[in-house]
Write an enzyme that holds these catalytic residues in place. Structure first.
Site, PDB file in Angstrom:
ATOM      1  N   THR A  92       0.717  -1.270  -0.050  1.00  0.00           N
ATOM      2  CA  THR A  92      -0.006   0.035  -0.074  1.00  0.00           C
ATOM      3  C   THR A  92       0.939   1.216  -0.111  1.00  0.00           C
ATOM      4  OG1 THR A  92      -0.144  -0.313   2.330  1.00  0.00           O
ATOM      5  CG2 THR A  92      -2.090  -1.135   1.161  1.00  0.00           C
ATOM      6  N   GLU A  93       2.238   1.158  -0.101  1.00  0.00           N
ATOM      7  CA  GLU A  93       3.017   2.246  -0.131  1.00  0.00           C
ATOM      8  C   GLU A  93       2.710   3.336  -1.077  1.00  0.00           C
ATOM      9  OE1 GLU A  93       5.398  -1.201   1.131  1.00  0.00           O
ATOM     10  OE2 GLU A  93       3.707  -0.854  -0.175  1.00  0.00           O
ATOM     11  N   VAL A  94       2.202   3.309  -2.192  1.00  0.00           N
ATOM     12  CA  VAL A  94       1.837   4.492  -3.122  1.00  0.00           C
ATOM     13  C   VAL A  94       0.725   5.248  -2.349  1.00  0.00           C
ATOM     14  CG1 VAL A  94       2.737   3.326  -5.042  1.00  0.00           C
ATOM     15  CG2 VAL A  94       0.446   3.114  -4.454  1.00  0.00           C
ATOM     16  N   PHE A 100       4.811   6.789  -0.653  1.00  0.00           N
ATOM     17  CA  PHE A 100       6.062   6.049  -0.455  1.00  0.00           C
ATOM     18  C   PHE A 100       6.136   5.099  -1.530  1.00  0.00           C
ATOM     19  CE2 PHE A 100       8.399   3.233   2.785  1.00  0.00           C
ATOM     20  CZ  PHE A 100       9.703   4.143   2.388  1.00  0.00           C
TER      21      PHE A 100
END
Length: 258
Positions: free
Chosen positions: A134-136, A140
Site C-alpha cells: 500500500t506504499e503508493v 512512499f
C-alpha cells in the site's frame, strides 16, 4: 522488557514468532533488528533444519509502525539510507538463509508485512488473510521488496499490485503466485508443521541449502545491484513533499487528495 521476537526449536523446526500483537506486529527498527538476529540464530542453530515465521495476535504484520513513520520525516538522507539498509539486511538474511523458510500468515500482511511474506521460500495463508503493498497510497514506494516480488509474479501483475496499492485476499495472492497454500485457520498450524516435518525427514539438509542457492543465484544474478538502487530510491522518496503529505494525512487519519 518484552521480547519483540520469540525463538524456539522442536523436532528440528525453528519457529520465529513476531511478538508485537498490541501494535498489530508493525515493523520498527527494534523489531527489524530482532527479526534479523533471530534468523541469524536459526542459521547457526545446528538443531534447526527448517524455519517457520509466524506472528502472535490476529495480524501477521500491518507494515511500518506509526511512530516509526513519523520519525522518518525528520531523518537525514544518510539516516534514511542506513534505515533502508537495515530492512535490506533483514530481507536478504531471510532470502539467503541456507535453510528453508516457511511463512505462516494468519491475518493481514500489509506493506512491509507483505514484504516479509514475499521473501519466504514457502507461504501458507488463511482464507481471511489479506495482502497488499500500500506504499503508493501514502506517497512512499515499495522499493526494496519490489526487487524480490518481480521474481515471484510477472511484470503485469507486479505493476497492478504495486501501482494501485490495492488490498487482495489470499485466494487472489495464490493466483498471483505470491503464496503457495491457502489453509483454514483451524488447520494452518498443523499443515505448516506437516510440511516442515516432511522436509526435515525426507530431504537432505545440504541438498535443500544448495538447491535454494541455485534457484536464488540463477533467477536473481543482479539482485545486490538492484537492491542498492532500491535503497537510494527509498531514501530519496522519503525527502519528497508527497511523502511528507502522505505521512501527515495518514497519521492524522485524514483523506489524502492527491
Amino acid at each position: 522488557m518484552k521480547n519483540l521476537v520469540l525463538y524456539s526449536v522442536e523436532d528440528r523446526i525453528a519457529t520465529i514468532t513476531i511478538n508485537r500483537p498490541e501494535k498489530r506486529n508493525a515493523l520498527n527498527p527494534d523489531l527489524v533488528k530482532a527479526l534479523t538476529n533471530a534468523f541469524i540464530q536459526a542459521e547457526e542453530d545446528d538443531l534447526a533444519k527448517v524455519v517457520v515465521l509466524n506472528a502472535n495476535g490476529g495480524t501477521f504484520s500491518a507494515g511500518a509502525d506509526l511512530e516509526y513513520l513519523q520519525q522518518l520525516q525528520y531523518n537525514t538522507f544518510e539516516e534514511n539510507v542506513a534505515d533502508s539498509n537495515n530492512l535490506k539486511k533483514l530481507f536478504t538474511t531471510i532470502y539467503y538463509l541456507p535453510k528453508v523458510v516457511i511463512a505462516q500468515v494468519e491475518g493481514h500482511a500489509i506493506a512491509g508485512g507483505c514484504g516479509l511474506a514475499t521473501i519466504c521460500d514457502i507461504v501458507f495463508a488463511t482464507p481471511e488473510s489479506n495482502f497488499g503493498y500500500t506504499e503508493v497510497k501514502i506517497g512512499f514506494v515499495p522499493a526494496i521488496v519490489s526487487c524480490f516480488l518481480m521474481q515471484k509474479v510477472n511484470e503485469t501483475i507486479a505493476k497492478e499490485i504495486l501501482l494501485t496499492g490495492k488490498i487482495f485476499h489470499a485466494e487472489q495472492a495464490l493466483k498471483y503466485n505470491l503464496i503457495n497454500f491457502v489453509t483454514n485457520s483451524s488447520e494452518i498450524h498443523l499443515k505448516v508443521r506437516e510440511f516442515a516435518l516432511s522436509l526435515c525427514k525426507e530431504s537432505s539438509g545440504n541438498s535443500l541449502m544448495i538447491t535454494k542457492q541455485l534457484i536464488n543465484q540463477t533467477t536473481k544474478p543482479l539482485l545486490e545491484k538492484t537492491l542498492e538502487t532500491a535503497i537510494q530510491i527509498n531514501a530519496r522518496v522519503r525527502e519528497s513533499e508527497d511523502f511528507k503529505k502522505g505521512i501527515a494525512s495518514f497519521l492524522n487519519k485524514e483523506k489524502i487528495n492527491w
